[in-house]
Motif scaffolding. Structure first.
Motif, short mmCIF file in Angstrom:
data_model
loop_
_atom_site.label_atom_id
_atom_site.label_comp_id
_atom_site.label_asym_id
_atom_site.label_seq_id
_atom_site.Cartn_x
_atom_site.Cartn_y
_atom_site.Cartn_z
N ALA A 95 -9.28 -8.80 4.21
CA ALA A 95 -8.29 -9.56 5.13
C ALA A 95 -7.10 -9.59 4.25
N ARG A 96 -6.47 -8.90 3.51
CA ARG A 96 -5.07 -9.15 2.62
C ARG A 96 -3.80 -9.20 3.22
N SER A 97 -3.11 -10.21 2.67
CA SER A 97 -1.69 -10.24 3.10
C SER A 97 -0.63 -9.88 2.08
N PHE A 98 -0.89 -9.98 0.70
CA PHE A 98 0.08 -10.01 -0.12
C PHE A 98 -0.21 -9.13 -1.40
N SER A 99 -1.67 -8.81 -1.75
CA SER A 99 -1.94 -8.20 -2.93
C SER A 99 -3.19 -7.19 -2.81
N GLU A 100 -3.43 -6.48 -3.84
CA GLU A 100 -4.37 -5.16 -3.61
C GLU A 100 -5.32 -5.28 -5.09
N PRO A 101 -6.46 -6.05 -4.99
CA PRO A 101 -7.25 -5.92 -6.21
C PRO A 101 -7.86 -4.39 -6.18
N GLY A 102 -8.32 -3.99 -7.39
CA GLY A 102 -9.12 -2.80 -7.47
C GLY A 102 -9.78 -2.60 -8.83
N GLY B 172 8.46 -1.82 -7.72
CA GLY B 172 8.71 -3.17 -7.56
C GLY B 172 7.24 -4.04 -7.69
N LEU B 173 6.27 -3.59 -8.07
CA LEU B 173 5.09 -4.06 -7.95
C LEU B 173 4.72 -4.40 -9.48
N ILE B 174 3.83 -5.73 -9.70
CA ILE B 174 3.41 -5.98 -10.93
C ILE B 174 1.65 -5.81 -10.62
N VAL C 110 3.70 0.72 -15.55
CA VAL C 110 4.98 1.14 -15.53
C VAL C 110 5.37 1.71 -14.30
N ALA C 111 4.69 2.42 -13.91
CA ALA C 111 4.93 3.27 -12.55
C ALA C 111 5.06 2.19 -11.42
N LEU C 112 3.93 1.28 -11.41
CA LEU C 112 4.31 0.29 -10.50
C LEU C 112 5.29 -0.36 -10.52
N ASN C 113 5.82 -0.89 -11.51
CA ASN C 113 6.99 -1.77 -11.85
C ASN C 113 8.05 -1.07 -11.33
N LEU D 37 0.85 -1.11 0.07
CA LEU D 37 0.05 0.15 0.06
C LEU D 37 0.86 1.10 0.01
N ALA D 38 1.91 1.37 0.62
CA ALA D 38 2.98 2.49 0.70
C ALA D 38 3.44 2.48 -0.60
N ALA D 39 3.73 1.51 -1.52
CA ALA D 39 4.31 1.55 -2.61
C ALA D 39 3.46 2.04 -3.58
N LEU D 40 2.16 1.90 -3.65
CA LEU D 40 1.20 2.29 -4.46
C LEU D 40 0.65 3.51 -4.07
N ASP D 41 0.69 4.09 -3.08
CA ASP D 41 0.65 5.72 -2.74
C ASP D 41 1.65 6.45 -3.27
N ASP D 42 2.83 5.72 -3.60
CA ASP D 42 3.90 6.43 -4.11
C ASP D 42 4.00 6.66 -5.30
N VAL D 43 3.02 6.32 -6.18
CA VAL D 43 3.08 6.46 -7.83
C VAL D 43 2.41 7.57 -7.93
N PRO D 44 2.71 8.33 -9.18
CA PRO D 44 2.24 9.59 -9.49
C PRO D 44 0.74 9.80 -9.01
N ALA D 45 0.50 11.05 -8.41
CA ALA D 45 -0.97 11.07 -7.95
C ALA D 45 -2.00 11.16 -8.87
#
Length: 259
Positions: free
Chosen positions: A134-141, A161-163, A155-158, A93-101
Motif C-alpha cells: 500500500a505505497r504512496s511514494f516509493s517502490e522497493p524491489g 527524475g527518479l533516485i 542512470v536511466a532512473l535519474n 510506476l509509469a516512469a519506471l516502466d519507461d526505462v530501457p526494457a
C-alpha cells in the motif's frame, strides 16, 4: 514538544530495531521503556509504508511521535494512520516502466511481485504483505543483474527524475527525499538536547552521520557498513549484537553514560 527534550532517537527498522528474520522487536523493550521514562522521543525511519508504520508504531507505544516512511519520501504525523493525498506512486510506476526494457527486466518491484510475492520474499504474513504494497511514494524491489547493470539502471532512473537508495535488502526508488532530509526537519521542530540515529544499511549512513551520536547496528545478514568518519572519536559506534538486542544494549549504554 519543548526545547528541553533530552534525546530524539531516529531508528531504522528491519535489521535494526526489528530482527531481520523474525520481525520481532521485544528484545529492545527495556531500552524503549528507559527512553519513555526520560521523555525522549523515538522516530521510526524506514522504507515501510504509512499503514505498516502506523500499525507497528502503535504496537511499540510510539504514537506520540511522527514517523519517516518509504525511505524518507514522506512523514506520517503522530496519531495519524494514513497519509492524505495519495502521493505519486502511479507516476513513479509509469516512469519506471519507461526505462530501457533490458534494465527494467532486471528489477522486480513490489508492484511486480504483488502481496503474495512480497510475502514470499520477506517472510511477512499475508495481511502484512498487503500493507507493504500500500505505497504512496516509493517502490522497493530486488535487482537481479550485476553491478554494472545496476549503475546503468540508476542512470536511466535519474533521467526520469527518479533516485534509487540501497537498503539492507531492497533497492528503493522514489522521486526524492530521504531519511536525513526528514530527520533535519524533525530535529529542528523538536529541538532535542541530543539526536541519536541507529541503522544497519547504506541508506542509513547519512542519518548516522547527521546525528550527534550514530549507532551502527550489527547485521550478519547484510554486507555491513564501511568505517565512517567519527568512529575514531566515538561519535559513531557499532554494536556487537545484531538487531533489537544490539539496539537495546547500545541505547542502555548511552543512557547510563549520559544520564
Amino acid at each position: 514538544m519543548t526545547p528541553s527534550m533530552p534525546i530524539l532517537v531516529f531508528t531504522d527498522l528491519d535489521g535494526t530495531l526489528i530482527d531481520h528474520l523474525t520481525y520481532r522487536w521485544e528484545a529492545a523493550q527495556p531500552a524503549l521503556h528507559a527512553l519513555k521514562r526520560i521523555k525522549a522521543g523515538v522516530v521510526l525511519a524506514s522504507s515501510k509504508t504509512a499503514p505498516e508504520i502506523s500499525a507497528l508504531r502503535a504496537e511499540l507505544g510510539l504514537d506520540d511521535w511522527p514517523a519517516i516512511v518509504e525511505n524518507g519520501a514522506g512523514v506520517l504525523p503522530a496519531h495519524v494512520s494514513a497519509i492524505e493525498g495519495g502521493g505519486r506512486y502511479a507516476e513513479l510506476l509509469a516512469a519506471l516502466d519507461d526505462v530501457p526494457a533490458d534494465l527494467r527486466a532486471q528489477f522486480r518491484g513490489f508492484n511486480d511481485m504483488g502481496p503474495e510475492g512480497v510475502a514470499k520474499v520477506t517472510g511477512l504474513d499475508p495481511e502484512a504483505a498487503v500493507l507493504a504494497c500500500a505505497r504512496s511514494f516509493s517502490e522497493p524491489g530486488l535487482w537481479s543483474g550485476d553491478e554494472e547493470g545496476k549503475q546503468a539502471f540508476m542512470v536511466a532512473l535519474n533521467q526520469k527524475g527518479l533516485i534509487a537508495q540501497q537498503g539492507g535488502r531492497f533497492l528503493t526508488l522514489s522521486f526524492g527525499g530521504n531519511k536525513v532530509d526528514q530527520m533535519r526537519h524533525l530535529t529542528k521542530e523538536f529541538s532535542p538536547l541530543m539526536s541519536v540515529a541507529l541503522g544497519d544499511a547504506p541508506n542509513d549512513i547519512a542519518m548516522l552521520q547527521e546525528a550527534d551520536i550514530g549507532i551502527i547496528v550489527a547485521n550478519p545478514h547484510g554486507k555491513g557498513l564501511q568505517e565512517l568518519p567519527g568512529e575514531e572519536i566515538g561519535r559513531i559506534v557499532r554494536t556487537k549484537k545484531p538487531g533489537p538486542k544490539g539496539w537495546n544494549e547500545a541505547i542502555l549504554d548511552l543512557l547510563s553514560t549520559r544520564h
